[in-house]
Design an enzyme around this catalytic site. Structure first.
Site, PDB file in Angstrom:
ATOM      1  N   GLY B 241       0.841  -1.198   0.000  1.00  0.00           N
ATOM      2  CA  GLY B 241       0.000   0.000   0.000  1.00  0.00           C
ATOM      3  C   GLY B 241       0.873   1.244   0.000  1.00  0.00           C
ATOM      4  O   GLY B 241       0.825   2.055  -0.901  1.00  0.00           O
ATOM      5  N   PHE B 242       1.671   1.379   1.047  1.00  0.00           N
ATOM      6  CA  PHE B 242       2.597   2.517   1.190  1.00  0.00           C
ATOM      7  C   PHE B 242       1.843   3.840   1.217  1.00  0.00           C
ATOM      8  O   PHE B 242       2.400   4.882   0.895  1.00  0.00           O
ATOM      9  CB  PHE B 242       3.659   2.496   0.093  1.00  0.00           C
ATOM     10  CG  PHE B 242       4.262   1.132  -0.115  1.00  0.00           C
ATOM     11  CD1 PHE B 242       5.002   0.540   0.894  1.00  0.00           C
ATOM     12  CD2 PHE B 242       4.036   0.420  -1.281  1.00  0.00           C
ATOM     13  CE1 PHE B 242       5.520  -0.745   0.738  1.00  0.00           C
ATOM     14  CE2 PHE B 242       4.552  -0.857  -1.452  1.00  0.00           C
ATOM     15  CZ  PHE B 242       5.298  -1.450  -0.440  1.00  0.00           C
ATOM     16  N   GLY B 469       1.412  -5.976   4.635  1.00  0.00           N
ATOM     17  CA  GLY B 469       2.772  -6.512   4.603  1.00  0.00           C
ATOM     18  C   GLY B 469       3.508  -6.143   5.866  1.00  0.00           C
ATOM     19  O   GLY B 469       4.674  -6.467   6.072  1.00  0.00           O
ATOM     20  N   LYS B 636      11.587 -10.058  14.060  1.00  0.00           N
ATOM     21  CA  LYS B 636      11.747 -10.559  12.699  1.00  0.00           C
ATOM     22  C   LYS B 636      10.940  -9.723  11.703  1.00  0.00           C
ATOM     23  O   LYS B 636      11.477  -9.231  10.714  1.00  0.00           O
ATOM     24  CB  LYS B 636      11.275 -12.013  12.663  1.00  0.00           C
ATOM     25  CG  LYS B 636      11.633 -12.780  11.425  1.00  0.00           C
ATOM     26  CD  LYS B 636      11.311 -14.254  11.656  1.00  0.00           C
ATOM     27  CE  LYS B 636      11.874 -15.133  10.577  1.00  0.00           C
ATOM     28  NZ  LYS B 636      11.778 -16.552  10.968  1.00  0.00           N
ATOM     29  N   THR B 637       9.653  -9.541  11.988  1.00  0.00           N
ATOM     30  CA  THR B 637       8.840  -8.748  11.057  1.00  0.00           C
ATOM     31  C   THR B 637       9.195  -7.259  11.161  1.00  0.00           C
ATOM     32  O   THR B 637       9.153  -6.539  10.167  1.00  0.00           O
ATOM     33  CB  THR B 637       7.335  -8.946  11.322  1.00  0.00           C
ATOM     34  OG1 THR B 637       7.055  -8.667  12.695  1.00  0.00           O
ATOM     35  CG2 THR B 637       6.907 -10.367  11.011  1.00  0.00           C
ATOM     36  N   GLU B 708       7.488   3.372   9.008  1.00  0.00           N
ATOM     37  CA  GLU B 708       7.964   4.552   8.289  1.00  0.00           C
ATOM     38  C   GLU B 708       9.317   5.066   8.761  1.00  0.00           C
ATOM     39  O   GLU B 708      10.111   5.581   7.974  1.00  0.00           O
ATOM     40  CB  GLU B 708       6.879   5.641   8.366  1.00  0.00           C
ATOM     41  CG  GLU B 708       5.662   5.178   7.588  1.00  0.00           C
ATOM     42  CD  GLU B 708       4.380   5.964   7.826  1.00  0.00           C
ATOM     43  OE1 GLU B 708       4.022   6.724   6.931  1.00  0.00           O
ATOM     44  OE2 GLU B 708       3.743   5.793   8.872  1.00  0.00           O
TER      45      GLU B 708
END
Ligand code: FES
Ligand code: FES
Lengths: 174, 741
Positions: B241-242, B469, B636-637, B708
């Site tokens: 998406g961002f 994500g 990790k994520t 971000e």
């Protein structure tokens, strides 16, 4: 005052008829009726209901649609379905071991290394990596892998983990 | 569970191709819509002829402004959760063209192949008017933005303080520069698409690419005057998406319009080229003047930004306030202005405003440090802000930026740097080392969640949030599992469906804090409910105990004083007459606690570049980001989030830019071959450090989002490294080879 018209070049009034075709996908023979200009990508996604293969550009610029045709990696948006009646097509849905259901080692390594975020480029990355390994040109060197995997864009930027995942699989397969 | 590097719970679906994105719900009897885009930028459609397209077998309808069904009248009805002040764009509204690539027709056919072909047969005549799209030509017309609700999260600059002009004139060391970056487009790998399933009695199930299912639902119900129970929006997976999915895009409107008119299910997917036909990161011009006294303390700060917006909405970003947060200078003037141009409204794009403003100020600080003869890192220590003057001098709820500087510098080897530009080489190539600071908001907003203990003793938690994500599925599963003491495999978290409890759009790096807090309060409430039921069970070993006397572990409620005395969660549901036990909860930010603090995540980026002097090519060979973002729920994520941000930093600094031919107001590189983003070979050695940071003010979990902040510091760190390598200050992004030759 300017006037502009969208150019319409010698458009035929009627379109060629759809035609029957048979494709071998993930080891299964399947029959379709398709317009002859249907891409392999659209055939997979819209007609075979195999939506694991992704559309990221439809122009051969992103690699999201990568599948294996007779073991070679191919951008399925750049080829027509009718051209592949005699080929073995493997998509992401067909990579796991069909008997045991066990993931392909690359699928597992992608999970272990968190080699994706949104997951949209992932089927293409994995198929591309399988194809790259089949090509047998790559030694287990990061630079080389990076170069040979550069046809697959990942906007999430998972590249370092993708390289790690591939390297791990190569190490194990030694 | 919380804090462990768990592999993504949605990983198996993603690596096997089972995860379904908006254009992949192959509902029965589907029809396909293809959008025709305007080829002029401004003017009037004088003729639009659909005869040839309609004559084609398989074409069901062509929608244009002339035959479109009626939709809501008032502007209000087209506003969404992320609308800036103004009048939202309405697809196919009338014969007016407001920007290049505007949707002017939708062709719907039985198959995609026919629809795509038919779309080329639409004939259009326009009366084109001259258009203005070049910000640089119109800087002198910049004006104050209109402010609105959007500015709650994106504050406009504070009033100036002190006298920056006088301080600047009198200081011994000073610099001034202008920084420019062009337009950028989000380009998630998945193109925008909507599949509308037309159900019985016209009920719509809408599979939409969005960062907020509830936002799409709100928009559709208002624009089409439908009730909430007629519209369900489902979005379990989003291919990136961002920011592009923060507002409903026009394919949603068109697909719903066509489905209702035809009473058929319809899918509309945009093409990659059409991904340039809605929001973008606006081109922005920034002027900075800085001055320091003889010991390198900042004496004057002036930072002005001028950005573009559309003719119909005042999209704003927070660009200059970051300067005030990072540098607490007594003489500061910050300003932000807009110019309306003939383009679509800009749209939040990963770290909107932050990437822009921090790039400029962090390059300027580097330049000033050089002029003062001080190491850029030492200069930042000397000018470290302990409070945020843009928010009434509030202290930070937590700020471990010092630790980011120290640990990042250590890992990178900053102390081995020789300060003079062009002083480091590797064979023929110049080496440069640069660093910069990053900062981003740590926000929290209200959200709801539901938690259910099912009849077979599993925990099912849900909230209508998104996972673009970011790892939402995974971290929410971890939080729920931890609170109810259950193994991960017995916990399932679901999202992206308007039938679930309300959650806001996924943006602003607030999801972990916002939805995480909702999951926390809901699971805690469920825990209490389960405890009460367990206590009442016949012969319960917990009878007489208080909630504080027990804990939840291995799917049991156990007594603290003797953990062998316990009741299993399965026994509780069994006792409940075979019915599941559920609880819903709402979390609200604790405003009383938060209001006295400024809340931000921080980062420091250290970068090495190699510059080939003959070719002017720049490669980021390695980079370290040290991040202070409160508690890290899943290293990790979270690491992937930061690495992704760093790759975006490389992209923004060196590669991406949408190039417009201002004579026509048209993008010239609107495809992925000519709009450059990093490929695998462009990304080398990236390292991430999470520094320890405890914060019990930001939210009950102590987390700050990481989507971000990893991007913000990178462009300046790269530009500063390029200076160190070459001796050239390149102020404009992207730094491509023509700027270095
Ligand atoms: S969809 Fe085929 S390369 Fe992009
Ligand atoms: S994982 Fe999102 S594009 Fe690669």
């Amino acid at each position: 005052m300017l006037t502009e018209t969208l150019p319409v070049a010698n458009a035929p009034d009627a379109l060629p008829a759809t035609q029957p075709i048979e494709l071998t996908i993930n080891g299964q023979k399947r029959q379709f009726r398709l317009a002859p200009w249907t891409t392999l990508l659209d055939a997979l996604r819209e007609y075979a209901n195999l939506t694991g293969t992704k559309k990221g550009c439809d122009h051969g610029q992103c690699g999201a649609c990568t599948v294996l045709i007779d073991g070679k990696r191919v951008n399925s948006c750049l080829t027509l379905a009718v051209m592949h009646e005699d080929h073995a097509i493997t998509t992401i849905e067909g990579l796991a071991d069909s008997a045991t259901g066990q993931f392909h080692p690359l699928q597992q390594a992608f999970i272990d290394h968190d080699a994706f975020q949104c997951g949209y480029c992932t089927p293409g990355q994995i198929c591309s990596a399988v194809g790259m390994l089949n090509e047998g040109k790559v030694e287990n060197k990061a630079d080389q892998i990076r170069e040979l995997m550069s046809g697959n864009l990942c906007r999430c930027g998972a590249y370092p983990h993708i390289v790690d995942a591939i390297q791990e699989v190569m190490k194990k397969e030694r | 569970m919380i804090g462990k590097p768990i592999s993504r719970v949605d990983g198996p679906e993603k690596v096997t191709g089972q995860a379904k994105y908006a254009a992949e719900f192959n509902v029965p009897d589907l029809t396909y819509g293809v959008v025709v885009s305007s080829t002029i930028t401004k003017g009037t459609i004088t003729r639009i002829d659909t005869t040839k397209a309609l004559a084609l077998e398989g074409v069901l309808e062509v929608f244009t402004h002339k035959n479109r069904p009626k939709t809501a009248w008032f502007d209000m009805s087209y506003k969404d959760q992320d609308s800036p002040p103004g009048s939202p764009f309405r697809p196919l509204h009338d014969d007016q063209v407001k920007y290049n690539g505007q949707p002017i027709a939708l062709v719907v056919a039985d198959t995609f192949e026919v629809a795509r072909y038919a779309a080329t047969l639409i004939e259009v005549d326009y009366d084109a008017e001259p258009c203005e799209t070049d910000l640089l030509k119109h800087l002198h017309e910049a004006r104050d933005p209109e402010s609105g609700v959007a500015n709650v999260f994106k504050p406009l600059p504070p009033k100036p303080r002190g006298n920056s002009a006088a301080a600047y004139a009198n200081a011994p060391v000073s610099m001034s520069a202008r920084y420019i970056h062009g337009m950028q487009h989000h380009n998630p790998m998945e193109m925008f698409a909507t599949t509308v399933e037309y159900g019985r009695n016209g009920k719509l199930t809408i599979y939409d690419k969005t960062q907020g299912a509830t936002n799409s639902q709100l928009y559709v119900t208002q624009a089409f005057n439908l009730s909430f129970d007629q519209v369900r929006v489902v979005s379990p997976y989003v291919g990136g998406g961002f920011g592009s999915g923060l507002r409903p895009q026009y394919q949603l409107f068109l697909a719903v319009m066509a489905a209702r008119a035809l009473k058929r299910s319809v899918r509309v997917s945009l093409t990659r080229q059409q991904m340039w036909s809605f929001g973008h990161r606006p081109a922005t011009v920034q002027n900075i003047r800085l001055a320091a006294d003889s010991d390198g303390k900042l004496a004057a700060v002036e930072h002005e930004a001028i950005a573009e917006t559309s003719q119909f909405e005042d999209y704003t970003e927070t660009v200059v306030n970051w300067t005030g947060k990072l540098y607490d200078c007594p003489n500061s003037t910050l300003s932000y202005k807009l110019k309306s141009l003939d383009m679509y409204s800009p749209l939040d794009m990963r770290a909107p405003g932050g990437v822009t403003g921090v790039h400029a100020i962090e390059c300027a600080i580097d330049e000033l440090a050089y002029k003062a003869g001080i190491d850029p890192l030492d200069f930042r220590f000397k000018n470290y802000s302990e409070k945020d003057w843009t928010e009434k001098d509030k202290p930070y709820s937590s700020k471990e930026l010092r630790a980011c500087f120290t640990q990042g510098a250590e890992r990178f080897g900053w102390s081995n740097r020789t300060p003079e530009p062009r002083s480091m080489r590797r064979g023929h190539t110049l080496i440069g080392w640069g660093m910069a600071t990053g900062i981003w908001d740590a926000s929290q907003v209200p959200a709801r969640a539901e938690a259910v203990l099912t009849v077979n003793g599993k925990l099912r938690v849900s909230s209508a949030t998104a996972d673009i994500g970011t790892g939402t599925y995974t971290i929410m599963t971890q939080i729920a599992a931890e609170l109810l003491g259950m193994p991960l495999e017995n916990v399932i978290f679901r999202l992206g469906d308007t039938d679930m409890p309300l959650a806001p759009i996924q943006g602003g790096s607030w999801t972990a804090a916002t939805v995480g807090s909702a999951v926390k309060v809901t699971c805690e409430a469920l825990a209490k409910k389960l405890f009460k039921l367990a206590r009442k069970m016949p012969g319960s070993p917990l009878a007489g105990a208080d909630f504080d006397d027990v804990f939840f572990a291995s799917s049991h409620i156990r007594l603290r004083r003797d953990p062998s005395l316990s009741v299993s969660l399965q026994a509780i549901v069994d006792q409940n007459g075979g019915r599941a036990i559920s609880e819903t909860g709402t979390s609200l930010p604790n405003v009383l606690k938060q209001k006295d603090y400024s809340r931000s995540a921080h980062a420091a980026a250290f970068v090495e570049v190699e510059v080939d002097e003959d070719f002017g090519t720049v490669v980021v060979t390695r980079a370290v980001s040290a991040v202070a973002a409160g508690r890290i729920l899943n290293p990790k994520t979270a690491r992937s989030q930061i690495i992704g941000g760093m790759v975006w930093g490389i992209s923004s600094a060196l590669q991406e830019e949408s190039i417009m031919d201002h004579r026509y107001g048209r993008y010239m590189n609107h495809n992925l071959a000519e709009y450059h983003i990093p490929v695998c070979a462009d990304v080398r050695d990236l390292d991430v450090i999470f520094v320890e940071e405890v914060d019990d003010i930001v939210n009950p979990l102590g987390v700050k989002g990481v989507g971000e902040v990893g991007l913000v510091a990178m462009p300046a760190a790269i530009a500063n490294a390029v200076f160190h390598a070459t001796g050239k200050r390149i102020h404009d992004l992207p730094i491509q080879l023509d700027k270095l030759l």
